[in-house]
Motif scaffolding. Structure first.
Motif, PDB file in Angstrom:
ATOM      1  N   HIS A  89       0.856  -1.188   0.000  1.00 11.74           N
ATOM      2  CA  HIS A  89       0.000   0.000   0.000  1.00 11.74           C
ATOM      3  C   HIS A  89       0.893   1.239   0.000  1.00 11.74           C
TER       4      HIS A  89
ATOM      5  N   TYR B 101       1.148   3.743   1.693  1.00 11.09           N
ATOM      6  CA  TYR B 101       1.624   4.303   2.967  1.00 11.09           C
ATOM      7  C   TYR B 101       2.771   3.500   3.587  1.00 11.09           C
TER       8      TYR B 101
ATOM      9  N   ASP C 261      -3.621   1.585  -4.205  1.00  9.86           N
ATOM     10  CA  ASP C 261      -4.502   1.986  -3.107  1.00  9.86           C
ATOM     11  C   ASP C 261      -5.205   0.729  -2.585  1.00  9.86           C
ATOM     12  N   SER C 262      -6.027   0.912  -1.571  1.00  5.63           N
ATOM     13  CA  SER C 262      -6.519  -0.256  -0.839  1.00  5.63           C
ATOM     14  C   SER C 262      -7.294  -1.209  -1.750  1.00  5.63           C
TER      15      SER C 262
ATOM     16  N   PHE D 277      -7.884  -4.747   7.232  1.00  3.39           N
ATOM     17  CA  PHE D 277      -9.092  -4.787   6.388  1.00  3.39           C
ATOM     18  C   PHE D 277      -8.722  -4.996   4.917  1.00  3.39           C
ATOM     19  N   MET D 278      -7.546  -4.541   4.519  1.00  7.83           N
ATOM     20  CA  MET D 278      -7.118  -4.709   3.123  1.00  7.83           C
ATOM     21  C   MET D 278      -6.833  -6.187   2.843  1.00  7.83           C
TER      22      MET D 278
ATOM     23  N   TYR E 214     -17.451   2.238   3.823  1.00  5.46           N
ATOM     24  CA  TYR E 214     -16.166   2.554   3.197  1.00  5.46           C
ATOM     25  C   TYR E 214     -15.340   1.265   3.211  1.00  5.46           C
TER      26      TYR E 214
ATOM     27  N   ASN F 176     -12.544   0.852   4.187  1.00  5.51           N
ATOM     28  CA  ASN F 176     -11.836   0.750   5.475  1.00  5.51           C
ATOM     29  C   ASN F 176     -12.796   0.268   6.554  1.00  5.51           C
TER      30      ASN F 176
ATOM     31  N   SER G 139     -12.694   5.686  -1.559  1.00  4.81           N
ATOM     32  CA  SER G 139     -12.665   7.153  -1.547  1.00  4.81           C
ATOM     33  C   SER G 139     -12.806   7.710  -2.965  1.00  4.81           C
TER      34      SER G 139
ATOM     35  N   HIS H 211      -5.554  11.676   9.105  1.00  2.00           N
ATOM     36  CA  HIS H 211      -6.112  12.707   8.221  1.00  2.00           C
ATOM     37  C   HIS H 211      -6.851  13.797   8.984  1.00  2.00           C
TER      38      HIS H 211
ATOM     39  N   HIS I  52      -6.652  13.973   0.861  1.00  2.00           N
ATOM     40  CA  HIS I  52      -7.442  12.735   0.859  1.00  2.00           C
ATOM     41  C   HIS I  52      -8.825  13.062   1.449  1.00  2.00           C
TER      42      HIS I  52
ATOM     43  N   GLU J 292     -10.561  11.681   3.542  1.00  3.97           N
ATOM     44  CA  GLU J 292     -10.737  11.401   4.978  1.00  3.97           C
ATOM     45  C   GLU J 292     -10.458  12.661   5.797  1.00  3.97           C
TER      46      GLU J 292
ATOM     47  N   SER K  22      -8.394   9.743  -3.586  1.00  4.57           N
ATOM     48  CA  SER K  22      -7.726   8.598  -2.951  1.00  4.57           C
ATOM     49  C   SER K  22      -6.211   8.677  -3.145  1.00  4.57           C
ATOM     50  N   THR K  23      -5.501   7.733  -2.581  1.00  6.17           N
ATOM     51  CA  THR K  23      -4.039   7.756  -2.712  1.00  6.17           C
ATOM     52  C   THR K  23      -3.620   7.629  -4.183  1.00  6.17           C
TER      53      THR K  23
HETATM   54  P1  13P Z   1      -6.854   4.529  -0.207  1.00  4.76           P
HETATM   55  O1  13P Z   1      -8.003   3.642  -0.478  1.00  4.76           O
HETATM   56  O2  13P Z   1      -6.960   5.856  -0.846  1.00  4.76           O
HETATM   57  O3  13P Z   1      -5.569   3.821  -0.495  1.00  4.76           O
HETATM   58  O4  13P Z   1      -6.852   4.876   1.331  1.00  4.76           O
HETATM   59  C1  13P Z   1      -6.721   3.925   2.289  1.00  4.76           C
HETATM   60  C2  13P Z   1      -6.491   4.539   3.571  1.00  4.76           C
HETATM   61  O5  13P Z   1      -6.378   3.854   4.558  1.00  4.76           O
HETATM   62  C3  13P Z   1      -6.427   5.981   3.658  1.00  4.76           C
HETATM   63  O6  13P Z   1      -6.174   6.370   4.942  1.00  4.76           O
END
Ligand code: 13P
Ligand code: SF4
Length: 373
Positions: free
Chosen positions: A40, A42, A56-57, A80-81, A136, A138, A157, A238, A261, A263, A277-278
């Motif tokens: 991911h 991050y 992204d997720s 969760f991913m 969401y 997440n 997102s 965020h 983002h 969030e 999103s990312t």
């Molecule tokens: P994305 O779906 O944009 O990758 O975001 C996941 C996430 O955890 C953002 O905080």
């Protein structure tokens, strides 16, 4: 949520960075196409360098599904991913999370008991047939399954606007058109609110459901009349970004670009130039003119990587006192080396499995999202 990650043996915790890198490379080489490592955006650089795909997720889960030859999906992300990847991949594929304590504090803010309780309370107050649950990405597999079972959908997102619009358009409820429908959105209050505003709704159409309070902290008419019931959950990373950060950045860089983002809080998104999103943030940075100064409101590892990998632009964090996602940060080189070397030894450790019934309902909610978008 309690998830127990046992301490790693000393040969991982005491190893040098170079030793770990050599061992990860060797294990990866031995496993070949049988392993597919997902990173991911991050993740820290010393993990990301080993990823076969970044994303992204949601995109990462889809990529895992497109790799049936990979028996082992090592998901460098959060719980969760990995659950979503397990739901979307084939039965012969094992999804592995290198550290079981890599959860998501936002996803943990809506647990199944609380959501079922809220649903029961709403059923006593309003016509529950009107209410469409939207979660969401997440969120836990159990929440996605609840949503699937109750006629709702998952959103990311990127596609939240389309998914929420779909929910509001679901049938012409009692001749009242879209406003006859209600959306129960969880777990991110901010993404829900930002999406409502994007669709032309205002604060008066929204109420916040606080799962810690009786009746969500709302009275009967709040429950009946509002179009959006927004679950009180947030991302601590965020939520730190504030409008004053944007003002300070613009004062210093009047031509600068602000990307955040969704969030982030409504008042931050309203003042940004771009929200997404990312993956969206990465594309928006790539599309910005050469020489741009861009302030990004998201997790610091992505911001720093964007800056390092985009030498013709300057990318800074919107909040000078940055805070990383502490759960993503749990995935490190020792844990990655441990799961890979265990696979070489024929042991699958830290497998994330979603039971069949939960997976069926959750994939219904995920597939509804795919059909909508
Ligand atoms: P994305 O779906 O944009 O990758 O975001 C996941 C996430 O955890 C953002 O905080
Ligand atoms: Fe969860 Fe926030 Fe971390 Fe994303 S950044 S994984 S929403 S805690």
């Amino acid at each position: 949520m309690l998830r127990l990650q046992l301490p790693l043996p000393q040969r991982y915790t005491a190893a040098s960075d170079d030793d770990l890198a050599d061992r990860i490379a060797a294990a990866k080489e031995t496993l070949g196409d049988r392993v597919f490592i997902l990173g991911h955006h991050y993740q820290r650089d010393d993990v990301m360098r080993w990823a076969d795909a970044r994303g992204d997720s949601f995109r990462l889960s889809v990529l895992a599904r497109e790799r049936p030859e990979a028996d082992y999906i090592v998901f460098c992300g959060v719980h969760f991913m990995a659950e979503s990847a397990d739901i979307l991949t084939a039965d012969h594929q094992a999804v592995i999370l290198p550290d079981l304590n890599a959860g998501c504090s936002m996803a943990d803010m809506a647990d199944l008991d609380q959501v079922e309780e809220a649903w029961d309370v709403l059923a006593q107050t309003t016509d529950i047939e009107r209410v469409v649950p939207i979660t969401y990405m997440n969120s836990s597999a159990a929440i996605k399954a609840f949503v699937g079972e109750h006629g709702g959908a998952v959103c990311t997102s990127t596609n939240a606007k389309a998914v929420v619009q779909w929910a509001l358009d679901l049938g012409d409820y009692q001749g009242r058109g879209a406003r006859g429908r209600q959306v129960l959105f969880f777990p991110d209050l901010h993404l829900g609110r930002n999406t409502g505003f994007q669709l032309g709704y205002g604060e008066a159409d929204m109420r916040v459901w606080n799962p810690r309070l009786e009746h969500g902290g709302l009275n009967d008419s709040d429950c009946k009349e509002s179009t959006f019931l927004l679950w009180r959950g947030h991302c601590s990373v965020h939520q730190r970004f504030r409008p004053e950060h944007i003002r300070e950045f613009r004062a210093e860089h009047p031509d600068g670009i602000v990307i955040v983002h969704p969030e982030c809080a409504r008042e931050v998104c309203a003042q940004a130039d771009n929200v997404g999103s990312t993956d969206y943030i990465i594309n928006a940075v790539a599309d910005a003119p050469k020489g741009s100064v861009i302030s990004v409101g998201t997790e610091i590892h992505l911001v720093n990587r964007l800056n390092n990998e985009t030498p013709d632009k300057t990318i800074v964090s919107l909040d000078p006192l940055v805070c990383p996602c502490s759960t993503m940060f749990r995935i490190d080189a020792p844990h990655l080396a441990w799961v890979l070397e265990s696979l070489v030894d024929g042991r699958v450790v830290n497998q994330i499995t979603v039971d069949r019934q939960t997976a069926e309902w959750a994939s219904l909610a995920l597939n509804r999202m795919l059909d909508i978008t």
